[in-house]
Enzyme design. Structure first.
Site, PDB file in Angstrom:
ATOM      1  N   LYS A 132      44.988  41.266  42.996  1.00 26.86           N
ATOM      2  CA  LYS A 132      45.264  40.126  43.869  1.00 26.86           C
ATOM      3  C   LYS A 132      46.765  40.002  44.118  1.00 26.86           C
ATOM      4  CE  LYS A 132      44.198  35.134  44.087  1.00 26.86           C
ATOM      5  NZ  LYS A 132      43.481  34.045  43.381  1.00 26.86           N
TER       6      LYS A 132
ATOM      7  N   SER B  14      40.265  31.749  45.854  1.00 27.03           N
ATOM      8  CA  SER B  14      41.320  32.418  46.592  1.00 27.03           C
ATOM      9  C   SER B  14      41.375  33.925  46.317  1.00 27.03           C
ATOM     10  CB  SER B  14      42.675  31.779  46.239  1.00 27.03           C
ATOM     11  OG  SER B  14      42.948  31.920  44.848  1.00 27.03           O
TER      12      SER B  14
ATOM     13  N   SER C 269      38.605  30.197  41.530  1.00 30.13           N
ATOM     14  CA  SER C 269      38.957  31.267  42.459  1.00 30.13           C
ATOM     15  C   SER C 269      38.492  32.657  42.067  1.00 30.13           C
ATOM     16  CB  SER C 269      40.473  31.284  42.688  1.00 30.13           C
ATOM     17  OG  SER C 269      40.874  30.127  43.380  1.00 30.13           O
TER      18      SER C 269
END
Length: 398
Positions: A34, A111, A135
């Site tokens: 990420k 996210s 997330s």
């Protein structure tokens, strides 16, 4: 590096070499990261053009990423994150929306949207994400993956862009239990609290009631399938006032988020995307009184959950209220679903206790996850029990 990105999950950064061990417990596995975690040779954009413009090329790698590389995982790219990691919808107004490989007409969730899509789309074997309000857990449920929010503070967040420091954790995704557990064995070390082989199971009646009726029925059937091997769970009520916990979480997260990003937002006035702008406006408005109330509720809930779980208990609950919302859903519909989901997801965040979501079932040909919360510090044994639970109650996702 991944050359073909059909699910639009990777940031289009110029390729740079990233060293990894040639052998080790994760050798042969590919790793996506990420774009909140620093990787030497790459910038860190945090889903924000403003952050990306200031980033520069990083000269050091975040410790959690390095641990995976040193164990033999091969880096294949940095994945899209929702803007400043402050969303659960997987729609970045600046860098786009990854496609959910398991249900292309439905959102990836955020996210850690790109990380989920990379693993679900078989572009990476494992992917690193972060979890503040859900997330990792929500996208994992939407994509039919294993995902974890570890005990808060157990894994390092050094060289990682923050959202809410007292809630942020790293986490990871995997398609199968064996791979998921291999990562746990590498990064978690020894448990401070080791669960028994068959823990004392607690079914959170009030949390199941937060799911839609159809999702609740599907997930209760999953639990029933596991009973012959794992035993009958005790039915309990885990929260005196779910709405109070929801607001406690939002107040604490809001104050932390404004502390992390408020100065940058006020100085540069970046054009924040839909939903993100409103959440930061809320964050700025959190009063000292509300924050203090949130902290008091968090402390009381942590004490209560610790008493319920003891050293041998595992709580069973839905990960989110239902399958992923449709891509065509309005911003209002997405925000409504997010707020409903937070009533489930906030338990682990407020307590700081570990939560694993397993790919339990499907509804309307879309994945649906079931979650297990264990005592503080029981992460590794919780992961191994979750893999056992998934095998016992297996309903494979097509």
């Amino acid at each position: 590096m991944v050359k073909d990105d059909p699910f639009r999950c990777f940031m289009p950064y110029p390729e740079a070499p990233v060293k990894h061990a040639t052998d080790g417990p994760l050798a042969g596995l590919t790793l996506a990261v990420k774009d909140l975690f620093d990787v030497k040779g790459y910038p860190t954009g945090a889903g924000s053009p403003t952050v990306l413009a200031q980033s520069g090329i990083k000269t050091k790698t975040a410790p959690i990423v390095k641990a995976l590389l040193d164990a033999g995982a091969r880096f294949v790219g940095k994945t899209i994150t929702d803007e400043l990691a402050f969303s659960m919808n997987g729609k970045n107004a600046h860098f786009g929306a990854p496609i959910n490989p398991a249900a292309p007409d439905r959102i990836t969730g955020g996210s850690s949207s790109g990380s989920m899509a990379a693993v679900a789309g078989k572009l990476a074997d494992i992917a690193l994400g972060s979890d503040t309000g859900g997330s990792v857990r929500a996208p994992a449920s939407y994509g039919g993956l294993f995902g974890i929010r570890p005990t808060h503070g157990r894994l390092s967040l050094k060289r990682t862009w923050p959202l809410a420091e007292s809630l942020d954790t790293p986490g990871w995704f995997a398609r199968d239990g064996k791979t998921f557990a291999r990562v746990a064995d590498v990064v978690l070390g020894k448990d401070r609290s080791v669960l028994p082989e068959i823990p004392r199971l607690l079914l959170a009646q009030d949390m199941f009631a937060q799911a839609t009726p159809d999702a609740e029925n599907v997930l209760r059937n999953v639990v029933q399938r596991a009973l012959p091997l794992l035993g009958q769970p005790e039915t309990i009520k885990v929260a005196r006032d779910i709405d109070a916990l929801y607001w406690a979480f939002r107040w604490v997260q809001g104050r932390d988020a404004w502390k992390a990003d408020g100065a940058m937002i006020e100085r540069f006035q970046p054009p924040l995307g839909p939903g993100v702008a409103e959440r930061f406006a809320f964050s700025k408005s959190v009063s000292d009184e509300d924050y203090a109330k949130g902290e008091s509720l968090r402390k009381a809930f942590r004490t209560k959950l610790a008493r319920l779980l003891g050293s041998d208990g595992v709580l069973i609950l839905p990960t989110v209220p239902d399958i992923a919302p449709l891509v065509s859903a309005t911003e209002g519909e997405l925000e409504d679903f997010r707020n409903r989901a937070l009533r489930l997801l906030c338990l682990s965040g407020l307590s700081g206790f570990p939560q694993v979501t397993i790919p339990a079932a499907q509804r309307e040909e879309a994945p649906l996850g079931l979650s297990l919360i264990g005592p503080k510090g029981s992460d590794k044994s919780l992961v191994h029990f979750a893999v056992k639970f998934e095998r016992a109650a297996r309903i494979r996702i097509a």
